[in-house]
Each structure stands twice: as C-alpha cells, then as structure tokens.
Scaffold this active site. Structure first.
Site, PDB file in Angstrom:
ATOM      1  N   THR A 285     -11.576  -7.525  -3.031  1.00 39.85           N
ATOM      2  CA  THR A 285     -12.396  -7.456  -1.382  1.00 39.85           C
ATOM      3  C   THR A 285     -13.710  -8.492  -1.831  1.00 39.85           C
ATOM      4  OG1 THR A 285     -11.507  -5.571  -0.941  1.00 39.85           O
ATOM      5  CG2 THR A 285     -13.435  -6.133   0.182  1.00 39.85           C
TER       6      THR A 285
ATOM      7  N   LYS B  46      -7.588  -7.355   6.485  1.00 45.53           N
ATOM      8  CA  LYS B  46      -6.993  -6.285   5.444  1.00 45.53           C
ATOM      9  C   LYS B  46      -5.768  -5.661   6.127  1.00 45.53           C
ATOM     10  CE  LYS B  46      -7.403  -3.151   2.186  1.00 45.53           C
ATOM     11  NZ  LYS B  46      -7.732  -3.373   0.627  1.00 45.53           N
TER      12      LYS B  46
ATOM     13  N   ASP C 127     -12.673  -1.793   3.080  1.00 45.63           N
ATOM     14  CA  ASP C 127     -12.466  -3.247   2.878  1.00 45.63           C
ATOM     15  C   ASP C 127     -12.245  -4.038   4.142  1.00 45.63           C
ATOM     16  OD1 ASP C 127     -12.416  -2.415   0.226  1.00 45.63           O
ATOM     17  OD2 ASP C 127     -10.292  -2.189  -0.037  1.00 45.63           O
TER      18      ASP C 127
ATOM     19  N   GLU D  57      -5.665  -9.594   2.604  1.00 46.22           N
ATOM     20  CA  GLU D  57      -5.527  -8.688   1.535  1.00 46.22           C
ATOM     21  C   GLU D  57      -4.704  -7.410   2.032  1.00 46.22           C
ATOM     22  OE1 GLU D  57      -8.768  -5.559  -0.534  1.00 46.22           O
ATOM     23  OE2 GLU D  57      -9.606  -7.465   0.186  1.00 46.22           O
TER      24      GLU D  57
ATOM     25  N   ALA E  73      -3.343  -3.169   0.507  1.00 43.55           N
ATOM     26  CA  ALA E  73      -3.800  -2.146  -0.487  1.00 43.55           C
ATOM     27  C   ALA E  73      -3.139  -2.136  -1.592  1.00 43.55           C
ATOM     28  CB  ALA E  73      -3.636  -0.570   0.330  1.00 43.55           C
ATOM     29  N   GLY E  74      -3.937  -1.986  -2.735  1.00 43.44           N
ATOM     30  CA  GLY E  74      -3.211  -1.907  -4.157  1.00 43.44           C
ATOM     31  C   GLY E  74      -3.007  -3.375  -4.559  1.00 43.44           C
TER      32      GLY E  74
END
Length: 222
Positions: A19, A40, A55, A114, A116-117
C-alpha cells in the site's frame, strides 16, 4: 479499456509495503502527467465506517480521486477474504468484481490495483488475486521487504506469475523497519536469479509523499 495500463501490486508477505508503494507510485505517475486511479479491490479487518488507516482510503487519497474512496469489498475479520466472507455469510465472485474494477478505473491511463494479502491468498475458495490479474489483463509489480527471506518469497511469487502468464512490470524492495544482514544485497541477488533487471530498492518513510523521487524510475516501467 484499450490503452489503459493495469498493474496488480502484490506483496510477497504481510507488511511488505504494497500500500505504501502504491501511494508513492501513484504520486510519481501523477507528477509525470499521467492520470491514475488506485483501487483496493478487497480489504479485511475493516470497521463499519471507513477509517483513514484503511488501505483503500489511503490509496484514494494518494490520487485525489473522487471514487472509489474505499475498498470495493470490505470485511470485518482480519483474515483471508475467503474466510472473512464466510464469517459474514457472503462470498466473492470474480466476474462481477472484475467488472466493477473496470468501471472504477474510469478513463485513467493507469490503474493501480491492490487486493488483500499476497498473490495466492484466497479471495474466494476458487480464485485468488492471480485470477483477477488474468481477468483484467494486468501486469504485476511485486513488492517485498528488503530483509532475510526476500529472495525466496520473491522467486516463489515470480514463479506463480510466470506459470499464469502474468507479465512482471518490476520488483520493488522496500526498506524494512529493522535492517538485517541481508538488507541491501537482496536486489542484486533477485535480479541475478530471476533474470529481471527492473529491480528497485527504495528507502521507506512514514509519508509516501516523501518517497516520490524514489519511484520515478518505477513509474517509467509502466
């Protein structure tokens, strides 16, 4: 959209700095005269209302975009999205999310995406960020922390991207919070082992706005 560059920013592990990299890179691209949206796609560990620490909120602030101003899909539990969705009695479907991301990108020259993870963290039980990159014809920018383990984690990520036919735009090694004996040597080792010469080591400041000059070269890769 034809002519748009879509870049999946993926980290090799938690805390790699994806991020932070996305925010700094967005500002560098804007300074270069390009229009940018930073999205995101999925975020976990969220409260009821978006907070400045999320984020998705940070990425939107970096570009100054009107929409979206938070992650497209938000879940409360700070676990992998597939698990978080189960806990809330929902699920994530690839095609609708990919379509929503395409709309969110608007007319931007560059979409920074982007999730998650890491790359193979399950967004649902039958697909991951790797599948999302394929669906959106995205290249990938790999972000790793410049510390012990970076070589192995980066090469594993590159192997998965290569197997799926996802182009690697480059590799960013962000300075870790605490340096170790490997810090400063990982970039050359990764370039030598992978055959990729677009590897950039960057210092890390609390404010991504202060890191823009370090991302001018990275912005030129896109």
């Amino acid at each position: 959209m034809p002519g748009r560059t879509t870049v999946l920013i993926t980290g090799t592990d938690k805390g790699a700095g994806k991020t932070w990299t996305g925010c700094a890179l967005a500002r560098a691209l804007l300074d270069a005269g390009r229009t940018v949206r930073a999205v995101k796609a999925v975020e976990t560990g969220c409260g009821e209302a978006p907070s400045a620490e999320e984020d998705g909120v940070r990425l939107a602030k970096a570009t100054g975009q009107a929409e979206p101003q938070r992650a497209l899909r938000r879940f409360r539990a700070p676990v992998a999205p597939a698990i978080a969705a189960d806990l809330e009695g929902g699920s994530l479907d690839l095609d609708p999310l990919a379509a929503e991301i395409d709309v969110a990108a608007g007319q931007a020259d560059v979409l920074l995406l982007e999730t998650a993870g890491g790359l193979l963290s399950p967004l649902a039980w039958d697909w991951s960020a790797l599948d999302l990159a394929t669906a959106l014809d995205a290249a990938s920018l790999v972000v790793a922390s410049d510390r012990r383990g970076a070589i192995n984690l980066t090469l594993l990520t590159l192997s998965a991207l290569d197997l799926a036919g996802v182009r690697v735009a480059g590799i960013v090694l962000a300075a870790p919070r605490e340096a170790d004996a490997s810090t400063g040597s990982n970039a050359d080792a990764i370039a030598r082992l992978s055959g990729i010469d677009r590897v950039r080591t960057v210092p890390r400041s609390a404010d991504p706005a202060l890191a823009v000059t370090w991302f001018v070269e990275v912005a030129a890769w896109l």
